[in-house]
Design an enzyme around this catalytic site. Structure first.
Site, mmCIF file in Angstrom:
data_model
loop_
_atom_site.group_PDB
_atom_site.id
_atom_site.type_symbol
_atom_site.label_atom_id
_atom_site.label_comp_id
_atom_site.label_asym_id
_atom_site.label_seq_id
_atom_site.Cartn_x
_atom_site.Cartn_y
_atom_site.Cartn_z
ATOM 1 N N CYS A 160 0.780 -1.245 0.000
ATOM 2 C CA CYS A 160 0.000 0.000 0.000
ATOM 3 C C CYS A 160 0.810 1.292 0.000
ATOM 4 O O CYS A 160 0.248 2.364 -0.207
ATOM 5 C CB CYS A 160 -0.951 -0.013 1.188
ATOM 6 S SG CYS A 160 -0.163 -0.552 2.711
ATOM 7 N N HIS A 255 -0.476 7.039 3.547
ATOM 8 C CA HIS A 255 0.918 6.684 3.862
ATOM 9 C C HIS A 255 1.846 7.738 3.250
ATOM 10 O O HIS A 255 1.786 8.012 2.039
ATOM 11 C CB HIS A 255 1.269 5.322 3.272
ATOM 12 C CG HIS A 255 0.623 4.149 3.955
ATOM 13 N ND1 HIS A 255 -0.084 4.240 5.136
ATOM 14 C CD2 HIS A 255 0.607 2.828 3.611
ATOM 15 C CE1 HIS A 255 -0.502 3.031 5.481
ATOM 16 N NE2 HIS A 255 -0.117 2.162 4.582
#
Ligand code: NAP
Length: 364
Positions: A160, A255
């Site tokens: 991810c 992120h």
């Protein structure tokens, strides 16, 4: 495009990524969820009841999904015959079990588009970021031949966090500026650990400087994504060295990656890098795929961006946002990159893979 939507199933539909699929696919022009599956704990319950304690999305459960009876992912006999392909967002305790289940679907003629890391290192399974290695779909026939499968196959998307830094690196590489080394430090959101994930007392007022297996994934997966199609599978790129430190921070979604990079020989100017990033477009944009961000890399000039809360939803969570490009005293440059982990990094990224596969004729 067909007037009737393609019917699909979500494996792991009750988890964080599964819920994101349900939210994102509500109005999808080509795909319609008509089956949901999860563990034996959820099996047999209406979806709404199975997720009632853990529904994390900001919308109500869509009416087409809430009454679907959750199937056990291993109950292959109850899978409706009109399901064309499945998105896999399962998180079983043993990766080998996920691997086996995904290939069982493939053997039964059902293509699997997966978020799990279980099959990422299977050499004949393509690991796709459609803006980068759209051509890796070419190994699907090789995978089918290797395994004696006629219709099904397994395709995965990478970890991810990696698209946030690998997409900008790839844009530089295709413009002739070869990268030799990267040092990456990630600041990863709590939703990346699924639900219920990391205990709140570990996360509040804290940073956890370790995420099991994440540094290996961050260092190795880009090499497969940037690799080339060989006779038996993907041949990894061996010209870039990556060193990663991965941390968990008290952010819900998004992120961040702080990147230092060194070029091989030709070093671009700062202006050249920013121009390349701003102008970068690839196959998903040329094909005008429904989930393709208009601009895959957004460069922000503001000195204090990107920030997760302000920038993770850029272009519906599908764009990578980059900023703070500056000279590095040790390497050549450094920058900060951000992408939405559960959208671009998980469900949205896999939906874009499915759209690419559909246009290329792999999903009937
Ligand atoms: P999660 O919230 O923990 O959800 C896990 C899902 O797997 C649930 O639907 C769960 O069903 C199902 N499951 C658990 N054990 C099972 C079993 N024994 N048999 C069948 N199903 C089982 O995890 P997640 O964050 O959604 O992640 C799902 C997958 O995507 C993982 O492989 C993860 O590594 C990957 N991924 C996650 C992210 C992210 O940002 N979260 C990003 C990229 C990739 P029950 O509800 O019935 O237990």
């Amino acid at each position: 495009m067909p007037s009737e939507k393609i019917k699909i199933s979500i494996l792991g539909a009750t988890g964080v990524v599964g819920q994101n699929y349900i939210k994102l696919l509500q109005e999808h022009p080509w795909f319609k969820i008509t089956d949901v599956a999860a563990s034996h704990r959820s099996a047999g319950k209406p979806y709404e009841e199975a997720v009632k304690e853990k529904w994390q999305m900001s919308i109500e459960i869509p009416k087409e999904v809430k009454d679907l009876i959750v199937r056990d992912v291993q109950d292959f006999d109850s899978l409706k015959s009109n399901i064309s392909f499945v998105f896999s967002a399962m998180d079983l305790p043993q990766k080998e079990d996920t691997k086996t289940i995904e290939f069982k679907y493939a053997e039964k003629g059902i293509p699997v588009i997966s978020n799990s890391s279980a099959n990422r290192w299977t050499v004949d399974v393509p690991m796709i970021i459609p803006e980068i290695n759209y051509n890796h779909t070419e190994i699907i026939p090789i995978q089918q031949k290797n395994r004696g499968i006629s219709k099904g196959f397994v395709v995965v998307k990478p970890n991810c966090s990696i698209q946030s830094y690998i997409t900008p690196i790839y844009a530089l590489e295709v413009n002739g500026f070869k990268v030799e080394k990267l040092i990456v430090t990630t600041l990863q959101a709590v939703s990346g650990a699924g639900y219920p994930g990391v205990p709140s007392l570990d996360m509040l007022d804290n940073i956890v400087p370790y995420i099991g297996g994440e540094e290996e994934k961050s260092e190795k997966e880009p090499l497969k994504v940037l690799g080339k199609v060989g006779e038996k599978g993907i041949i990894n790129n061996d010209s870039i060295q990556i060193s990663a430190t991965c941390t968990r921070v008290p952010v819900t979604d998004g992120h961040t990656a702080c990147v230092n990079l060194k070029f091989k020989n030709k070093i671009p100017t700062k202006e050249e890098i920013i121009k390349i990033w701003k102008e970068f477009k690839s196959v998903p944009q040329e094909l005008d795929l429904p989930f393709a961000p208009k601009q895959p890399i957004i460069y922000l000039e503001n000195i204090d961006r990107p920030q997760p809360r302000k920038d993770r939803d850029n272009d519906k969570g599908m764009a990578v946002t980059v900023g703070r490009l500056r000279k590095d005293n040790v390497f050549d440059y450094k920058f900060v990159a951000l992408s939405h982990n559960t959208i671009r990094g998980a469900a949205g990224g896999a939906i874009l893979n499915a759209e690419l596969l559909k246009v290329k004729g792999f999903l009937k």
